[in-house]
Design a protein around this motif. Sequence first.
Motif, mmCIF file in Angstrom:
data_model
loop_
_atom_site.group_PDB
_atom_site.id
_atom_site.type_symbol
_atom_site.label_atom_id
_atom_site.label_comp_id
_atom_site.label_asym_id
_atom_site.label_seq_id
_atom_site.Cartn_x
_atom_site.Cartn_y
_atom_site.Cartn_z
ATOM 1 N N VAL A 124 1.039 -1.311 -0.176
ATOM 2 C CA VAL A 124 0.051 -0.395 -0.295
ATOM 3 C C VAL A 124 0.803 1.263 0.141
ATOM 4 N N ARG A 125 0.437 2.058 -0.968
ATOM 5 C CA ARG A 125 1.683 3.334 -1.134
ATOM 6 C C ARG A 125 0.362 4.362 -0.249
ATOM 7 N N HIS A 126 1.342 5.576 0.791
ATOM 8 C CA HIS A 126 0.566 6.618 1.347
ATOM 9 C C HIS A 126 -1.128 7.192 0.651
ATOM 10 N N ALA A 127 -1.182 7.675 1.628
ATOM 11 C CA ALA A 127 -2.976 8.132 1.162
ATOM 12 C C ALA A 127 -2.066 9.948 0.203
ATOM 13 N N HIS A 128 -2.925 10.342 0.087
ATOM 14 C CA HIS A 128 -2.543 11.780 -0.277
ATOM 15 C C HIS A 128 -2.066 12.862 0.413
ATOM 16 N N PHE A 129 -0.713 13.849 0.465
ATOM 17 C CA PHE A 129 -0.107 15.110 0.981
ATOM 18 C C PHE A 129 -0.446 15.991 0.198
ATOM 19 N N THR A 130 -0.207 16.983 1.215
ATOM 20 C CA THR A 130 -0.176 18.313 0.186
ATOM 21 C C THR A 130 1.433 18.690 -0.229
ATOM 22 N N VAL A 131 2.106 19.094 -1.429
ATOM 23 C CA VAL A 131 3.680 18.975 -1.599
ATOM 24 C C VAL A 131 3.349 21.256 -1.672
ATOM 25 N N PRO A 132 4.440 21.109 -1.503
ATOM 26 C CA PRO A 132 4.102 22.657 -1.394
ATOM 27 C C PRO A 132 4.982 23.716 -2.819
ATOM 28 N N LYS A 133 4.367 24.030 -3.203
ATOM 29 C CA LYS A 133 4.739 24.744 -4.161
ATOM 30 C C LYS A 133 6.288 25.577 -4.639
ATOM 31 N N GLY A 134 7.084 25.480 -5.886
ATOM 32 C CA GLY A 134 8.365 25.353 -6.084
ATOM 33 C C GLY A 134 9.299 23.765 -5.140
ATOM 34 N N PRO A 135 10.222 24.709 -4.763
ATOM 35 C CA PRO A 135 11.699 24.345 -5.225
ATOM 36 C C PRO A 135 10.884 23.910 -3.080
ATOM 37 N N HIS A 136 11.236 22.807 -3.165
ATOM 38 C CA HIS A 136 10.252 22.224 -0.835
ATOM 39 C C HIS A 136 12.454 20.912 -0.656
ATOM 40 N N LYS A 137 11.830 21.560 0.474
ATOM 41 C CA LYS A 137 12.944 19.839 1.124
ATOM 42 C C LYS A 137 12.282 19.164 0.866
ATOM 43 N N PHE A 138 13.203 17.781 0.454
ATOM 44 C CA PHE A 138 12.354 16.206 1.498
ATOM 45 C C PHE A 138 12.388 16.235 2.858
ATOM 46 N N ASP A 139 11.124 16.103 3.117
ATOM 47 C CA ASP A 139 10.421 15.763 3.808
ATOM 48 C C ASP A 139 9.847 15.206 4.465
ATOM 49 N N PRO A 140 10.470 13.560 5.121
ATOM 50 C CA PRO A 140 9.693 12.354 5.530
ATOM 51 C C PRO A 140 8.704 12.355 6.131
ATOM 52 N N TYR A 141 8.227 13.534 7.522
ATOM 53 C CA TYR A 141 7.376 13.715 8.306
ATOM 54 C C TYR A 141 6.042 14.899 7.499
ATOM 55 N N ARG A 142 6.177 14.767 6.326
ATOM 56 C CA ARG A 142 5.088 15.861 5.656
ATOM 57 C C ARG A 142 3.779 14.777 5.975
ATOM 58 N N PRO A 143 2.536 15.114 6.521
ATOM 59 C CA PRO A 143 1.800 14.831 7.697
ATOM 60 C C PRO A 143 0.517 14.614 5.892
ATOM 61 N N LEU A 144 -0.565 13.297 5.608
ATOM 62 C CA LEU A 144 -1.607 13.457 4.969
ATOM 63 C C LEU A 144 -2.463 15.026 4.894
ATOM 64 N N SER A 145 -3.008 15.061 4.040
ATOM 65 C CA SER A 145 -3.451 16.255 3.649
ATOM 66 C C SER A 145 -5.560 15.772 4.027
ATOM 67 N N LYS A 146 -6.138 16.587 3.603
ATOM 68 C CA LYS A 146 -7.357 15.976 3.969
ATOM 69 C C LYS A 146 -8.440 15.172 3.633
ATOM 70 N N ARG A 147 -7.806 15.731 2.355
ATOM 71 C CA ARG A 147 -8.358 14.769 1.532
ATOM 72 C C ARG A 147 -7.454 13.003 1.473
ATOM 73 N N GLY A 148 -6.658 12.947 2.088
ATOM 74 C CA GLY A 148 -5.166 11.850 2.091
ATOM 75 C C GLY A 148 -6.204 10.913 3.547
ATOM 76 N N LYS A 149 -6.741 10.943 4.616
ATOM 77 C CA LYS A 149 -7.476 11.054 5.575
ATOM 78 C C LYS A 149 -7.967 10.332 5.263
ATOM 79 N N ILE A 150 -9.280 11.013 4.425
ATOM 80 C CA ILE A 150 -10.097 10.708 3.625
ATOM 81 C C ILE A 150 -9.614 8.739 3.187
#
Length: 103
Positions: free
Chosen positions: A18-44
């Motif tokens: 199982v792949r993780h559910a949806h999470f929000t990716v910030p616009k533009g360049p961003h650092k690898f963030d292994p602890y970024r949480p699920l979005s509201k959509r991802g929790k559903i």
Amino acid sequence: MAEKGILREKGKTYVYLVRHAHFTVPKGPHKFDPYRPLSKRGKIQAKALAKRFVPLKEDIDVFCCSSMGRTVETAEAISEIINKKPTKYKELWEFNKILWTRK
């Protein structure tokens, strides 16, 4: 996933990936963030996915996940359904593909 009415053969090992559910990716360049949480959509999505494990819960012997935040959240939704805690492994991060393939 095994759907209602499809039998799993005794004595065989079934692996569900199982792949993780949806999470929000910030616009533009961003650092690898292994602890970024699920979005509201991802929790559903995670809760909906977890419900598909109801017919399998008695057959699950081993439950593993990576230790990435969004993956843990997805696994926790499944955990509530199957009443088993996942074992978390940092080695399962996608980032570790480099270690597995040496590329």
